[in-house]
Design a protein around this motif. Structure first.
Motif, PDB file in Angstrom:
ATOM      1  N   SER A 155       0.830  -1.213   0.000  1.00  0.00           N
ATOM      2  CA  SER A 155       0.000   0.000   0.000  1.00  0.00           C
ATOM      3  C   SER A 155       0.866   1.265   0.000  1.00  0.00           C
ATOM      4  O   SER A 155       0.463   2.277  -0.545  1.00  0.00           O
ATOM      5  CB  SER A 155      -0.914   0.009   1.213  1.00  0.00           C
ATOM      6  OG  SER A 155      -1.472  -1.265   1.367  1.00  0.00           O
ATOM      7  N   HIS A 198      -4.317  -7.310  -4.709  1.00  0.00           N
ATOM      8  CA  HIS A 198      -3.972  -7.385  -3.293  1.00  0.00           C
ATOM      9  C   HIS A 198      -4.061  -8.840  -2.859  1.00  0.00           C
ATOM     10  O   HIS A 198      -4.875  -9.610  -3.359  1.00  0.00           O
ATOM     11  CB  HIS A 198      -4.969  -6.515  -2.505  1.00  0.00           C
ATOM     12  CG  HIS A 198      -4.631  -6.399  -1.064  1.00  0.00           C
ATOM     13  ND1 HIS A 198      -5.279  -7.118  -0.089  1.00  0.00           N
ATOM     14  CD2 HIS A 198      -3.703  -5.662  -0.425  1.00  0.00           C
ATOM     15  CE1 HIS A 198      -4.752  -6.820   1.085  1.00  0.00           C
ATOM     16  NE2 HIS A 198      -3.799  -5.942   0.913  1.00  0.00           N
ATOM     17  N   GLU A 299     -11.495 -13.364  12.606  1.00  0.00           N
ATOM     18  CA  GLU A 299     -10.517 -12.336  12.241  1.00  0.00           C
ATOM     19  C   GLU A 299      -9.132 -12.941  12.155  1.00  0.00           C
ATOM     20  O   GLU A 299      -8.722 -13.720  13.011  1.00  0.00           O
ATOM     21  CB  GLU A 299     -10.516 -11.184  13.246  1.00  0.00           C
ATOM     22  CG  GLU A 299      -9.569 -10.076  12.778  1.00  0.00           C
ATOM     23  CD  GLU A 299      -9.601  -8.808  13.613  1.00  0.00           C
ATOM     24  OE1 GLU A 299     -10.260  -8.786  14.665  1.00  0.00           O
ATOM     25  OE2 GLU A 299      -8.936  -7.833  13.194  1.00  0.00           O
ATOM     26  N   ARG A 300      -8.428 -12.546  11.096  1.00  0.00           N
ATOM     27  CA  ARG A 300      -7.051 -13.031  10.914  1.00  0.00           C
ATOM     28  C   ARG A 300      -6.164 -11.830  10.606  1.00  0.00           C
ATOM     29  O   ARG A 300      -6.640 -10.753  10.257  1.00  0.00           O
ATOM     30  CB  ARG A 300      -6.994 -14.112   9.848  1.00  0.00           C
ATOM     31  CG  ARG A 300      -7.560 -13.746   8.471  1.00  0.00           C
ATOM     32  CD  ARG A 300      -6.751 -12.762   7.801  1.00  0.00           C
ATOM     33  NE  ARG A 300      -7.153 -12.271   6.521  1.00  0.00           N
ATOM     34  CZ  ARG A 300      -6.560 -11.208   5.981  1.00  0.00           C
ATOM     35  NH1 ARG A 300      -5.654 -10.516   6.617  1.00  0.00           N
ATOM     36  NH2 ARG A 300      -6.912 -10.794   4.786  1.00  0.00           N
ATOM     37  N   THR A 304       1.076  -8.522   2.818  1.00  0.00           N
ATOM     38  CA  THR A 304       1.540  -8.924   1.491  1.00  0.00           C
ATOM     39  C   THR A 304       2.843  -9.728   1.592  1.00  0.00           C
ATOM     40  O   THR A 304       3.033 -10.709   0.878  1.00  0.00           O
ATOM     41  CB  THR A 304       1.771  -7.668   0.620  1.00  0.00           C
ATOM     42  OG1 THR A 304       0.610  -6.837   0.715  1.00  0.00           O
ATOM     43  CG2 THR A 304       2.015  -8.023  -0.816  1.00  0.00           C
ATOM     44  N   ASP A 381       4.568  -4.261  12.665  1.00  0.00           N
ATOM     45  CA  ASP A 381       3.328  -4.225  13.449  1.00  0.00           C
ATOM     46  C   ASP A 381       3.634  -4.574  14.900  1.00  0.00           C
ATOM     47  O   ASP A 381       4.476  -5.430  15.165  1.00  0.00           O
ATOM     48  CB  ASP A 381       2.307  -5.243  12.921  1.00  0.00           C
ATOM     49  CG  ASP A 381       1.726  -4.826  11.597  1.00  0.00           C
ATOM     50  OD1 ASP A 381       1.282  -3.672  11.474  1.00  0.00           O
ATOM     51  OD2 ASP A 381       1.728  -5.653  10.658  1.00  0.00           O
ATOM     52  N   ARG A 395       0.412  -0.461  13.473  1.00  0.00           N
ATOM     53  CA  ARG A 395       1.711  -0.247  12.852  1.00  0.00           C
ATOM     54  C   ARG A 395       2.612   0.435  13.861  1.00  0.00           C
ATOM     55  O   ARG A 395       2.247   1.470  14.432  1.00  0.00           O
ATOM     56  CB  ARG A 395       1.592   0.647  11.607  1.00  0.00           C
ATOM     57  CG  ARG A 395       0.755   0.110  10.482  1.00  0.00           C
ATOM     58  CD  ARG A 395       1.333  -1.083   9.788  1.00  0.00           C
ATOM     59  NE  ARG A 395       2.634  -0.878   9.178  1.00  0.00           N
ATOM     60  CZ  ARG A 395       3.493  -1.879   8.937  1.00  0.00           C
ATOM     61  NH1 ARG A 395       3.204  -3.126   9.297  1.00  0.00           N
ATOM     62  NH2 ARG A 395       4.643  -1.639   8.344  1.00  0.00           N
ATOM     63  N   LYS A 487      -8.445   0.437   3.502  1.00  0.00           N
ATOM     64  CA  LYS A 487      -7.683   0.756   4.697  1.00  0.00           C
ATOM     65  C   LYS A 487      -7.589   2.263   4.879  1.00  0.00           C
ATOM     66  O   LYS A 487      -7.348   2.989   3.904  1.00  0.00           O
ATOM     67  CB  LYS A 487      -6.279   0.179   4.518  1.00  0.00           C
ATOM     68  CG  LYS A 487      -5.776  -0.486   5.767  1.00  0.00           C
ATOM     69  CD  LYS A 487      -4.465  -1.122   5.512  1.00  0.00           C
ATOM     70  CE  LYS A 487      -4.638  -2.456   4.824  1.00  0.00           C
ATOM     71  NZ  LYS A 487      -3.569  -3.363   4.984  1.00  0.00           N
TER      72      LYS A 487
HETATM   73  P1  AMP Z   1      -1.342  -5.439   3.339  1.00  0.00           P
HETATM   74  O1  AMP Z   1       0.053  -5.859   3.064  1.00  0.00           O
HETATM   75  O2  AMP Z   1      -1.836  -4.348   2.435  1.00  0.00           O
HETATM   76  O3  AMP Z   1      -2.287  -6.593   3.406  1.00  0.00           O
HETATM   77  O4  AMP Z   1      -1.352  -4.772   4.775  1.00  0.00           O
HETATM   78  C1  AMP Z   1      -0.882  -5.492   5.862  1.00  0.00           C
HETATM   79  C2  AMP Z   1      -1.089  -4.705   7.109  1.00  0.00           C
HETATM   80  O5  AMP Z   1      -2.479  -4.624   7.437  1.00  0.00           O
HETATM   81  C3  AMP Z   1      -0.468  -5.351   8.312  1.00  0.00           C
HETATM   82  O6  AMP Z   1       0.911  -5.070   8.380  1.00  0.00           O
HETATM   83  C4  AMP Z   1      -1.273  -4.761   9.452  1.00  0.00           C
HETATM   84  O7  AMP Z   1      -0.794  -3.481   9.788  1.00  0.00           O
HETATM   85  C5  AMP Z   1      -2.659  -4.619   8.829  1.00  0.00           C
HETATM   86  N1  AMP Z   1      -3.553  -5.730   9.198  1.00  0.00           N
HETATM   87  C6  AMP Z   1      -3.835  -6.851   8.518  1.00  0.00           C
HETATM   88  N2  AMP Z   1      -4.724  -7.617   9.186  1.00  0.00           N
HETATM   89  C7  AMP Z   1      -5.009  -6.953  10.332  1.00  0.00           C
HETATM   90  C8  AMP Z   1      -5.856  -7.215  11.456  1.00  0.00           C
HETATM   91  N3  AMP Z   1      -6.632  -8.285  11.528  1.00  0.00           N
HETATM   92  N4  AMP Z   1      -5.866  -6.304  12.464  1.00  0.00           N
HETATM   93  C9  AMP Z   1      -5.111  -5.190  12.411  1.00  0.00           C
HETATM   94  N5  AMP Z   1      -4.307  -4.882  11.378  1.00  0.00           N
HETATM   95  C10 AMP Z   1      -4.253  -5.754  10.351  1.00  0.00           C
END
Ligand code: AMP
Length: 504
Positions: A155, A198, A299-300, A304, A381, A395, A487
């Motif tokens: 992103s 994505h 929730e998971r 990427t 994270d 983050r 997001k």
């Molecule tokens: P992306 O690579 O675009 O899928 O973004 C990944 C980021 O989304 C992760 O590093 C987290 O910061 C955030 N993320 C993904 N799943 C969750 C979740 N269940 N709760 C909180 N943040 C999440």
């Protein structure tokens, strides 16, 4: 007919033959159709050569059957697939195409006016999908699973997006981990309504379905009422989405007449699993969705770069506000700022290791080196383990605020503020402050007819939050800025606070 494929996902598909793979509103396509179309795409891409040898092929097509045929065609020809985002601007597309050094662009008629000229200026080969299926499939190369398969752009919140390179083996590991955890089978049928540039849509939905011999029913774009129609009218067993989609589905359900609401709620009973991820799922959304659908959303957490890392269980208790425990074949640890072990119960940065972790950032060896410590990928994270399950605090450099010497999770404050009756949505950021280090700043979207000012919000929030967590800045917005995957873009919110300061 070519030899069995060595690309793990395609080798799986060869076992599913006449089952339906993709149903996209324009037709129902079997696995054999997919294998045939993708081998024709591969043949055209090869243009008489024996192997693309990891040339990058960027593609932009509506997310229907041809999208999958092109992705698989690139793989079968030995190329690296670069899915381009629908709705990207010309300069964004040019960035992805130039950064990957794509040798070929593949697109549909709709994307031709945008991509045709980009290809022409660069003298890149341009192929329109509907014109490339005529050739009889040729012999296709052996593509070992260690080879690069895909580049997805992250992103990119502050810097320009980085290309995340995964191999076929990485993708296979990402898929098989989820298939085991969520018990995918050939009897499954999933609705795909996520963007296909994505990981969520590409791996968790489409690739897991096609590995399993399941059917992927495609909605070309998200529309809340259309999703509800499918939930009600089709024999879906699975649904996966980001939290904003659930919020929109809830709003559409609320707006429906009582008889239809009853039908929609009943329809959810036939699904075996509904999943949320890619951003934090507000507990209020989880609870409301449960009232409407009867499902406790699973929730998971994933990224990427790593595929999926943590997940609530398919069977067993799903803890609201948590993301469960490590998925099969994924190792997870929490570490302190310098990589040191942390005391039990303390927050730390999530590090991940395992076969699903990506190979490299494309063309950025230094960024790749910096992203790993002792073989572990540093996610950026922060999380904490409570009662044996992980809770994401956000983050590390955006959501973990440092105010008056305390480290504070923006996600935790957001969770509290969402309980305010006037607040529909909110996003908390830290804004620099000489005295406090950072101040807690809240951007909110109000419910219809709602009103809110900072003093009353602080008085109300005192009951739920320690004094140092109380917002000391408030901005009321019509909508939160979000990226294509839904997001919230926090740097944009920080900039709004900065702009508000400079105009005062
Ligand atoms: P992306 O690579 O675009 O899928 O973004 C990944 C980021 O989304 C992760 O590093 C987290 O910061 C955030 N993320 C993904 N799943 C969750 C979740 N269940 N709760 C909180 N943040 C999440």
């Amino acid at each position: 007919m070519s030899r069995p494929s060595q690309v793990p996902l395609i080798a799986q598909a060869e076992r599913h033959g006449r089952r339906f793979a993709v149903v996209d509103g324009q037709g129902s396509f079997t696995y054999n159709d997919l294998l045939d179309a993708s081998s024709r795409v591969a043949t055209e891409l090869l243009a008489g050569h024996d192997d693309l040898r990891e040339q990058r092929v960027a593609f932009l097509l509506a997310p229907r059957f041809p999208w999958v045929a092109v992705q698989w065609g690139i793989w079968r020809a030995g190329g690296v697939a670069v899915p381009l985002p629908v709705n990207a601007t010309r300069s964004e597309l040019e960035y992805f195409i130039d950064d990957t050094g794509a040798s070929t662009l593949v697109f549909d008629a709709q994307a031709e006016p945008l991509l045709g000229p980009i290809a022409e200026v660069r003298d890149i080969r341009a192929l329109r999908y509907d014109r490339i299926l005529a050739h009889q499939p040729a012999e296709l190369p052996d593509v070992a699973s260690e080879r690069r398969a895909m580049i997805l752009y992250t992103s990119g919140t502050t810097n320009r997006p980085k290309g995340v390179v995964t191999t076929h083996a990485n993708i296979a590991a990402q898929i098989t981990s989820l298939i085991e955890a969520w018990e995918w089978s050939a009897d499954d049928r999933i609705l795909q309504c996520l963007p296909l540039h994505h990981i969520h849509g590409i791996v968790n939905v489409v690739s897991c379905a096609l590995w399993s011999g399941a059917t992927c029913e495609v909605l070309p774009r998200f529309d809340a009422n259309a999703v509800w129609d499918r939930l009600a009218g089709s024999s879906l067993t699975l649904f996966m989405a980001v939290p904003t989609i659930y919020v929109k589905l809830i709003a559409a359900w609320d707006a429906a007449p009582p008889e239809r609401r009853a039908v929609l709620s009943q329809a959810c009973a036939k699904l075996r699993l509904m999943v949320s991820g890619s951003a934090a799922l507000p507990v209020s959304t989880l609870e409301r969705w449960k009232e409407i659908s009867g499902h406790t959303l699973l929730e998971r957490y994933g990224m990427t770069e790593i595929g999926m890392g943590l997940s609530n269980p398919l069977r067993g208790e799903r803890v609201p506000g948590s993301v469960g425990t490590p998925l099969p074949s994924v190792e997870v640890q929490l570490v302190g700022e310098n990589g040191q072990p942390i005391a039990p119960g303390m927050p730390g940065e999530i590090e991940v290791r395992g076969p699903s972790v990506f190979a490299e950032y494309w063309g950025k060896p230094e960024a790749t080196r910096d992203a790993f410590r002792d073989g572990w990928f540093r996610t950026g994270d922060t999380a904490v383990i409570e009662d044996g399950v992980y809770r994401i605090l956000g983050r590390t450099n955006i959501d973990i605020l440092k105010t008056a010497g305390h480290k504070v999770s923006a996600l935790e404050i957001e969770e509290a503020l969402r309980e305010h009756p006037a607040v529909a949505e909110c996003a908390v950021v830290g804004v620099p402050d000489l005295e406090w280090g950072e101040r807690v700043a809240a951007a909110v979207v109000l419910n219809d007819g709602g009103a809110l000012d900072l003093p009353s919000l602080r008085i109300w929030a005192k009951e739920f939050l320690a004094a140092y967590k109380l917002p000391s800045r408030l901005l009321v917005l019509d909508a939160l800025p979000r990226n294509a995957t839904g997001k919230v873009t926090k740097p944009a919110i920080k900039a709004m606070f900065r702009d508000a300061d400079s105009s005062n």
